[in-house]
Enzyme design. Sequence first.
Site, mmCIF file in Angstrom:
data_model
loop_
_atom_site.group_PDB
_atom_site.id
_atom_site.type_symbol
_atom_site.label_atom_id
_atom_site.label_comp_id
_atom_site.label_asym_id
_atom_site.label_seq_id
_atom_site.Cartn_x
_atom_site.Cartn_y
_atom_site.Cartn_z
ATOM 1 N N HIS A 266 0.841 -1.231 0.015
ATOM 2 C CA HIS A 266 -0.100 0.032 -0.025
ATOM 3 C C HIS A 266 0.718 1.394 0.054
ATOM 4 O O HIS A 266 0.934 2.101 -1.075
ATOM 5 C CB HIS A 266 -0.931 -0.062 1.176
ATOM 6 C CG HIS A 266 -1.916 -1.006 1.168
ATOM 7 N ND1 HIS A 266 -2.552 -1.644 0.167
ATOM 8 C CD2 HIS A 266 -2.113 -2.145 2.168
ATOM 9 C CE1 HIS A 266 -3.340 -2.576 0.421
ATOM 10 N NE2 HIS A 266 -3.076 -2.891 1.564
ATOM 11 N N ASP A 317 -4.790 -8.226 -3.868
ATOM 12 C CA ASP A 317 -5.195 -7.866 -2.587
ATOM 13 C C ASP A 317 -6.691 -8.345 -2.043
ATOM 14 O O ASP A 317 -6.703 -9.737 -2.032
ATOM 15 C CB ASP A 317 -5.107 -6.385 -2.227
ATOM 16 C CG ASP A 317 -5.300 -5.937 -0.872
ATOM 17 O OD1 ASP A 317 -5.289 -7.029 0.174
ATOM 18 O OD2 ASP A 317 -5.141 -4.837 -0.290
#
Lengths: 443, 443
Positions: A266, A317
């Site tokens: 991220h 993800d």
Amino acid sequence: MTVYWCELAWLGGPTAEAGVVVEVEDGRIATVTGGTLRPPPGARRLEGLTLPGLANAHSHAFQRALRGRTQHGSGSFWTWREQMYRVADGLDPESYLALARATYAEMALAGVTAVGEFHYLHHGAGGVPYGDPNEMSRALIAAAAEAGVRITLIDACYLHGGIGEPPAGPQRRFSDGSAEAWAERVEALRDEESVRIGAAIHSVRAVDPGAAAIVAGWALESDRPLHAHVSEQPAENHACLEAYGRTPTALLAEADAISARFTAVHATHLDDGDVTLLGGGGACCCVCPTTERDLADGIGQMRRLAEAGASLSLGSDSHAVIDLFEEARAVELDERLASGERGHNTAAALLRAASEDGHACLGWPDAGRIASEARADLVTVSLAGVRLAGTEPENAVQAVVFAAGAPDVRHVLVDGREIVRDGRHGTIDVARELHEAILRAAA
Amino acid sequence: MTVYWCELAWLGGPTAEAGVVVEVEDGRIATVTGGTLRPPPGARRLEGLTLPGLANAHSHAFQRALRGRTQHGSGSFWTWREQMYRVADGLDPESYLALARATYAEMALAGVTAVGEFHYLHHGAGGVPYGDPNEMSRALIAAAAEAGVRITLIDACYLHGGIGEPPAGPQRRFSDGSAEAWAERVEALRDEESVRIGAAIHSVRAVDPGAAAIVAGWALESDRPLHAHVSEQPAENHACLEAYGRTPTALLAEADAISARFTAVHATHLDDGDVTLLGGGGACCCVCPTTERDLADGIGQMRRLAEAGASLSLGSDSHAVIDLFEEARAVELDERLASGERGHNTAAALLRAASEDGHACLGWPDAGRIASEARADLVTVSLAGVRLAGTEPENAVQAVVFAAGAPDVRHVLVDGREIVRDGRHGTIDVARELHEAILRAAA
């Protein structure tokens, strides 16, 4: 020896090469020869644009069961997490194997040749270990093998429910109790031809600085990839600053976690010092734009990180979608939304993140490029569908990055084995298996 | 009478209804009956989730030729516009018919039953009118008919190259010289069963306030939809404020343009007064999120506009992709990126924008819903593909809005005519025609 003839192939440059012959032997690329405009006799024709294998560098396989089920009401990352925990809590090694196998097969259809599975659902109900304490890890490794993709099992240390808090509810299934116990368990896992074992510090929420240093030390000593969720949400930054007086990135740097083996997943909400630490350390930043958009995480600053020296990789993800082309272009498109300018990342740079740099951050430095001696991964994208119709050789790389969808992937070779042919998985009825596994997991 | 049995159908509520029988006669829906779990004898089975027809409320058909060709180098909306002008400048009625026909057929494959073509490429080289000054408009109308979709030809008045500037280069092809000449030309176009004529003020850049009032007056007197590009880019706002001391929305309000017949396209950079004017006037805001993201326009505030009273519609605009599901979810997902919160727009609200409200802003108040007396448009999305595998009846609406792609559209009925069956257009080889038309247009 198998010979492939690629109508167009991306060899790493700004545009594609026409007429590329790739000779494959024992799962490796033997030779690559461009400018061969007619297929040699006996060669297999790959029509369209052939790419190296794509790496999905950040996956939580079980979250595939959440697709299309969390889009009602209002909320945030944190309310979404409650739904996610409910799915996690219902899984056992058998049901997780079925769900992961189907999810990895969906990835194979999308051109993914290696998955980085960031794995924290380790133990049984209430945190009681299975007879083999790595039974869940082994289920994921088996799932990838059955789906035909390589896996890096990024085994995550997860000790706390939040800074200074014990794990609660489903989080108890994630915890080994201590970093030492985590390391002891993970020591029993072994690399194989298609398996790499990596380490993860789940986050500064779930791993205290002392434990983070142990995990980082283990990764260094055993020469393994090390990943961590970093600054996905502002609330994590606030809690970390309040508890420790520094950012998550600074805390990880103090634990000696940041190096070229490290991947910050991220890396959305960073300050200047964080960017310097990650870039200066030569770390990788794995962005997951479709999840970050779905979960209202915010927009990262990938160009700034790249300029500072970080490499870039991509992950699907939570699997809101599984489409590495959509992830790749979203890096650029979201920066456009934030900046009002176009052209922060070239199509070739985005493809490199999706292929070579993604593989590198998962411990596969010999994959992700079409070059001699590399692993024989080839992903052929048809240019003949309606989405890409009108593409010419000189704009094929741009067009594929900015307009292709996973359904445009026609053929996928992993380590020389043909996993997907004409858009179909060779051994798995992917949609049917997904359906059954999800209904079981989401029940 | 043809009878369709929908496994699931969206009738406007938060979730889908199971087992819906739709009777179609003379291009209209005669009856809708839910709760029919087995198909009646002779009924055509529509497996998956059946939606009303989707409206693509903002299209510049020729820009399909730019897909995948503008993603190199850096720049902005304004440098992109130069590339766009080059394509526009090469078209004639014949080549534009071919390109638009293929582009509208791509829309049909994506479930679009009505397109709003915001049309400004009116005249020949140097601005010389064709023998029939509406020859380009008629080419677009013919293209839609051949592709099987309804069209609202939103004929745009375009007089200036910028505020106070004469049209230059390719812009000369856009200009009728005066608003009166524009109206005179457009008067010769007629509504047909599948054609509506609408009006547009291209923008406050291209139409001065006096001319805008003439166009708005014409739309009012002839009871037609009126569209305008509004505040897509901050530079437009700055130029407008500098020249006129008010925002584009305020300027259009003074020209009596804003009412329930008005659609503000983009409406991205608005101040509080603009939101009040558009919402209070009951206007529609047509957002084009995939284009706005591609062109670095920024993120609008759709929830705020809806709360103020505006309705919402969707357009694929530059056709970077043609996928109304992607447009719909992007409205919500981009607001998540800007706000850090989830759940601004429900799946049902986004679908209504894509269907009923989109049709309404194009002058088709009798379309875009599955209800008796409505036009018989049905769009069936398969839930059996890998993207939507795992969907159950209770989450089908969410799943389709947040995870479907255009390739999941299997069957499309327009005014009772079956245009798309099993994912294929009935009369057009869409990819081949796109390829040929684009190579000709982009050459």
